[in-house]
Design an enzyme around this catalytic site. Structure first.
Site, PDB file in Angstrom:
ATOM      1  CG  HIS A  11      -2.654  -0.069  -7.682  1.00 28.40           C
ATOM      2  ND1 HIS A  11      -3.017   0.669  -6.434  1.00 28.40           N
ATOM      3  CD2 HIS A  11      -2.651  -1.279  -7.209  1.00 28.40           C
ATOM      4  CE1 HIS A  11      -3.405  -0.135  -5.677  1.00 28.40           C
ATOM      5  NE2 HIS A  11      -3.043  -1.404  -6.071  1.00 28.40           N
TER       6      HIS A  11
ATOM      7  CD  GLU B  50      -2.244   4.182  -6.192  1.00 25.37           C
ATOM      8  OE1 GLU B  50      -1.485   3.120  -5.688  1.00 25.37           O
ATOM      9  OE2 GLU B  50      -3.415   3.365  -6.666  1.00 25.37           O
TER      10      GLU B  50
ATOM     11  NE  ARG C 119      -4.395  -1.060  -0.136  1.00 24.78           N
ATOM     12  CZ  ARG C 119      -4.435  -1.761  -1.249  1.00 24.78           C
ATOM     13  NH1 ARG C 119      -3.428  -1.984  -2.160  1.00 24.78           N
ATOM     14  NH2 ARG C 119      -5.699  -2.407  -1.333  1.00 24.78           N
TER      15      ARG C 119
END
Length: 311
Positions: free
Chosen positions: A274, A255, A226
């Site tokens: 990601h 993000e 994370r």
């Protein structure tokens, strides 16, 4: 708070709801597996009901919620959105994510050993110069997070001859699957790679700060956990100081990163948006099925999340 039990009687008569964004083949599979149609969420009047999606709508955070199955592996955003409904079960989707993330990590480990970033830079300059490679075998990877993802990463690296040390709050005499050994969070371990595979909780927010980066001794840092577990300013300082050799960041605290975000300007760093373990439709169906079968058998699913812990 622990993982709540789910009554098989309530489950048998629960209405099935799904987020509008789920792919049609997934919805059809959920209907077939559950033996009931998926209903629009705005038609719900009371419970019990089961909801499948990426986020739990505020209107469904009530007493009628029996079970929410998240299509994501991380559930921090769901739990941070508001108090978790008392007695409701939360499960998550992992699927083959561990395998995908493990291959992602291995790719960057081998790229590190084979000087892929340096050769790519030379190519841009039309420069011919040999750069010695190094063997991954015999080196050490320190992996923060010994759950499903961390164990999958450790297992693949270990198969390549890399010594794997897992960081756990309580080191174990018998390491988890995939690991050669475990160490405490602040126990010094000389490693070539430091890999972050942590969930986001109150205890892990900002976990990788100045002290931990200073102790890395020039190791490469790879984050597949994370983004908010990393203090980006501390990482930037460590990259400039050389205590972190290079960084690969698949996740960020905020993000998506805007073009002007500081992450794009970090030295010797690659950001991969990601993408290391993107959830596939098959993952959602497979894990929902496994959870449903466990519940119908009166068991707590292996993918159940303890809301108090956040994982």
């Amino acid at each position: 708070m622990t993982v709540p039990p789910v009554s098989t009687e309530h489950l048998a008569r629960a209405r099935l709801l799904a987020a509008p964004g789920l792919a049609a083949p997934v919805v059809r599979s959920l209907e077939r597996i559950a033996g009931r149609p998926v209903e629009p969420e705005d038609t719900v009047q009371g419970g019990p009901y089961v909801y499948v999606g990426a986020a739990l709508p505020e209107a469904l955070r009530g007493d009628g919620l029996l079970w929410f199955h998240s299509v994501n592996a991380g559930t921090d955003a769901v739990l941070d959105a508001g108090p978790w409904p008392s007695g409701a079960l939360l499960t998550r989707t992992v699927g083959r994510m561990g395998e995908r993330i493990a291959q992602y990590v291995l790719a960057w480990v081998l790229a590190d050993c084979q000087s892929v970033p340096e050769f790519a830079a030379q190519h841009e300059r039309a420069e011919w110069r040999r750069i010695p490679s190094e063997l991954a075998s015999g080196q050490t990877a320190l992996i923060h997070g010994t759950g499903r993802i961390g164990s999958a990463v450790a297992g693949l690296l270990r198969a390549c001859g890399i010594r794997t040390v897992g960081v756990a709050r309580t080191p174990r005499a018998i390491p988890p699957p995939g690991f050669d050994a475990t160490a405490g969070p602040d126990e010094p371990v000389a490693a070539r790679w430091v890999i972050a595979a942590l969930p986001l909780t109150g205890a892990t927010t900002g976990y990788f700060g100045a002290d931990r980066f200073a102790a890395m001794g020039g190791a490469s840092f790879i984050n597949v956990g994370r983004g908010a577990t990393v203090d980006l300013e501390a990482l930037e300082a460590a990259l400039h100081a050389g205590t972190v050799g290079r960084a690969v960041l698949d996740v960020l605290a905020d993000e998506p990163a805007a073009p002007g975000d500081r992450c794009w300007r970090l030295p010797r760093t690659v950001v991969t948006s990601h993408s290391a373990g993107i959830t596939a439709d098959d993952d959602i169906v497979t894990d929902f099925t496994a959870c449903l079968r466990a519940l119908m058998a009166g068991r707590v699913p292996a993918l159940a999340v303890n809301p108090a812990r956040g994982y």
